[in-house]
Structure formats: structure tokens, C-alpha cells
Design a protein around this motif. Structure first.
Motif, mmCIF file in Angstrom:
data_model
loop_
_atom_site.group_PDB
_atom_site.id
_atom_site.type_symbol
_atom_site.label_atom_id
_atom_site.label_comp_id
_atom_site.label_asym_id
_atom_site.label_seq_id
_atom_site.Cartn_x
_atom_site.Cartn_y
_atom_site.Cartn_z
ATOM 1 N N SER A 287 -11.697 63.065 -36.994
ATOM 2 C CA SER A 287 -12.237 63.443 -35.681
ATOM 3 C C SER A 287 -11.172 63.574 -34.613
ATOM 4 O O SER A 287 -11.476 63.931 -33.465
ATOM 5 C CB SER A 287 -13.267 62.401 -35.235
ATOM 6 N N GLN A 288 -9.905 63.277 -34.974
ATOM 7 C CA GLN A 288 -8.780 63.365 -34.030
ATOM 8 C C GLN A 288 -8.997 62.485 -32.804
ATOM 9 O O GLN A 288 -8.638 62.851 -31.678
ATOM 10 C CB GLN A 288 -8.564 64.814 -33.597
ATOM 11 N N THR A 289 -9.592 61.306 -33.017
ATOM 12 C CA THR A 289 -9.815 60.374 -31.918
ATOM 13 C C THR A 289 -8.969 59.121 -32.125
ATOM 14 O O THR A 289 -8.536 58.827 -33.241
ATOM 15 C CB THR A 289 -11.296 59.976 -31.806
ATOM 16 N N SER A 290 -8.767 58.379 -31.044
ATOM 17 C CA SER A 290 -7.920 57.189 -31.132
ATOM 18 C C SER A 290 -8.433 56.107 -30.200
ATOM 19 O O SER A 290 -9.128 56.380 -29.218
ATOM 20 C CB SER A 290 -6.467 57.531 -30.780
ATOM 21 N N GLU A 291 -8.062 54.865 -30.524
ATOM 22 C CA GLU A 291 -8.403 53.723 -29.693
ATOM 23 C C GLU A 291 -7.192 52.814 -29.617
ATOM 24 O O GLU A 291 -6.582 52.471 -30.635
ATOM 25 C CB GLU A 291 -9.593 52.966 -30.282
#
Length: 307
Positions: A287-291
Motif C-alpha cells: 500500500s506504500q504506507t508507513s508509520e
């Protein structure tokens, strides 16, 4: 696929300092043992300045003994460690007799092509020896390292579709060595980097998700190196890890397709009275997301979460 990068930097390790360096390291591992349980598929990113003085091979040996076993225990063995050098990892003793050669070369090689064309010879004369102690340590401590065929940088595939490039931004550092007047030689805006090896790796690499690991933020580089590396980051890298400035910040840049996440690590150690810490960066590749989670050392000698 999800990965979590434990990002640490600027430890400046020196042994036998139990009330400072050793205390912080102990608290770090106590905290990390609890934190790491909540994260899947972890990798360690160490973005430079491993020891206080790269001239001292014993510092690396003692660091390896202190850290390697603890990292193994919490699930971060050698094949899950990524490492690059910082300016403290330069051996001043090795550089000292060759400093005029390096200084003169940097004054002459003021553009990308001339630096890359002369890098192999400059490495033979000066640069490779400057990192001899670091490279010996690196080869035993981490699988994914900066020094492969070239001391300037090396690229790796760490998982399916995920590439990591370890870039040596401290390549031309004077390591805080003093000039003839007793003043430390400034590295600011003097760093040249091996962009030829970087481009060669990118040309042959098909990873859909790429990570760049280096010690110095780009604004510390020479002007040509800064502009070229920024262009490369915008076009090719999803995440950039660095340290050196002793800040803890996550900057999201929308200049690249999909954006690039820049993570500047806080120092893991300077003194226990300073702002210290580490971060955990979880990436969802699909999803090309980061935290990003920061763990910061507080005056009460605890570690607190900062998001």
C-alpha cells in the motif's frame, strides 16, 4: 508485505563508561526487547557513527561484543542488519599522512564526472585505508553493508521486491582532524559521493520499493553531490534513513512519485543529559504506507513514545 526498520544512529560508542554510554545502551535494550514484540519482520538500520573514534579498532571489537549478542537475542541477527559509516568512523591516524592529498583532490575534483573518474585511484591512495577498521567491523556485524567492491556504496536486495542501497557519505570526511592552526577541518558542504556505483545499481535493479541508507543529510554534501543525489532520491527511493544532525524528525516529500519519507535519527548516545532515542519505521510495501514511532530518552531515564 510489511517490514519494520529499527533505526539507530550516532552511538559514538566507547567502552568502560558505565555511568554514561553503558547505561544508555542498557536502557535501550531493555526498552527494545519490549517494543520489538509489536513489530513484524524487523531489520536494523544503523546509519553511522558507530564508535567515537574510527582509529581505535578495539572500540569496534568492544561494541560488537556488547551489541551483537543482544541483537541476536531479540531477533536481529547479522542477516537482518544494515550498516553504513559516519564521519566518526574515519580513522584520523590513517588519514593524517595523506590529508594534503585528499584536501588537494577535493579542491580539484569539483564536479560529478571528475570525482567519479578519479575515485578508484583516490581510494587506493587515501580513502580505503581510512575505513579499514570500520570495514573489518562491518563485515562481521552486518550482512547489508556499505563496502563491497567499492568503499563508496553497495546495493542489496533484502526481500522480494525490496532494495536497499548503503551509501558512504563520509567517504571524503576528515573525521574532525585538526588543521595546522589546531582547528577541526570542516566537512560541511565538502562531501563528494560515489554516484557512479549508485547509478549502476539502479540501472540493474528492478525493486519496486527502494530504501537509501546514509549518514549525512543531503544538505551536508558538496553542491553537485547534493543536487544529483536529491534528483536520484526523488526518482528512485521511497524511504531515506540518515543521522548526523542529532535531530528526530520525519519529513514527507511529495516531490517524488508517491512521495519519499526522510527519517533523520536522533542520536542514540552523546551524553545521558541530551535528547537521545531511536525510531521504529513500519513500511507496508503493497500500500506504500508507513508509520513512524520514536522512542525518546527522558530525564527520568525512561524511554517515551513520540509519534
Amino acid at each position: 508485505m510489511k517490514l519494520t526498520f529499527l533505526h539507530i544512529s550516532d552511538l559514538h560508542y566507547r567502552p568502560n563508561w558505565p555511568e554514561e554510554n553503558d547505561l544508555v545502551c542498557q536502557r535501550f535494550f531493555e526498552d527494545l526487547k519490549t517494543q520489538i514484540l509489536a513489530f513484524e519482520n524487523p531489520y536494523l538500520v544503523f546509519s553511522g557513527d558507530i564508535v567515537l573514534a574510527g582509529s581505535n579498532a578495539d572500540f569496534y571489537s568492544q561494541f560488537d561484543k556488547a551489541f551483537a549478542t543482544c541483537l541476536d537475542t531479540i531477533g536481529l541477527p547479522k542477516n537482518r542488519r544494515i550498516c553504513v559509516p559516519g564521519n566518526h568512523d574515519v580513522s584520523r591516524e590513517a588519514l593524517k599522512p595523506h590529508a594534503p592529498i585528499l584536501k588537494g583532490s577535493l579542491q580539484e575534483l569539483k564536479d560529478e564526472r571528475s570525482f567519479n573518474d578519479n575515485l578508484a585511484e583516490l581510494s587506493k591512495l587515501v580513502l580505503a585505508e581510512n575505513f579499514a577498521n570500520y570495514r573489518a567491523f562491518e563485515s562481521t556485524f552486518a550482512k547489508y553493508t556499505c563496502s563491497g567492491a567499492s568503499v563508496g556504496g553497495t546495493g542489496w536486495d533484502i526481500a522480494d521486491g525490496i532494495g536497499v542501497y548503503c551509501l558512504n557519505t563520509a567517504l571524503c570526511s576528515f573525521g574532525g582532524m585538526e588543521d595546522a592552526n589546531g582547528k577541526p577541518i570542516s566537512d560541511k558542504n565538502q562531501f563528494a559521493v560515489d554516484t557512479r556505483s549508485l547509478h549502476a545499481w539502479l540501472t540493474g535493479n528492478s525493486s519496486k520499493f527502494r530504501v537509501l541508507v546514509m549518514h549525512h543529510p543531503t544538505h551536508w554534501l558538496a553542491s553537485w553531490a547534493e543536487s544529483e543525489l536529491e534528483r536520484v532520491i526523488h526518482a528512485n527511493f521511497n524511504v531515506v534513513f540518515c543521522g548526523h544532525t542529532h535531530e528526530n524528525t520525519a519529513l514527507f516529500s511529495t516531490q517524488a512519485a508517491g512521495g519519499s519519507l526522510r527519517i533523520i535519527a536522533p542520536p542514540l548516545f552523546t551524553r545521558k543529559s541530551e535528547l537521545l532515542g531511536y525510531s521504529l519505521v513500519t513500511i507496508d510495501v503493497s500500500s506504500q504506507t508507513s508509520e513512524v514511532t520514536y522512542r525518546q530518552w527522558a530525564p527520568s531515564i525512561t524511554l517515551l513514545s513520540i509519534y
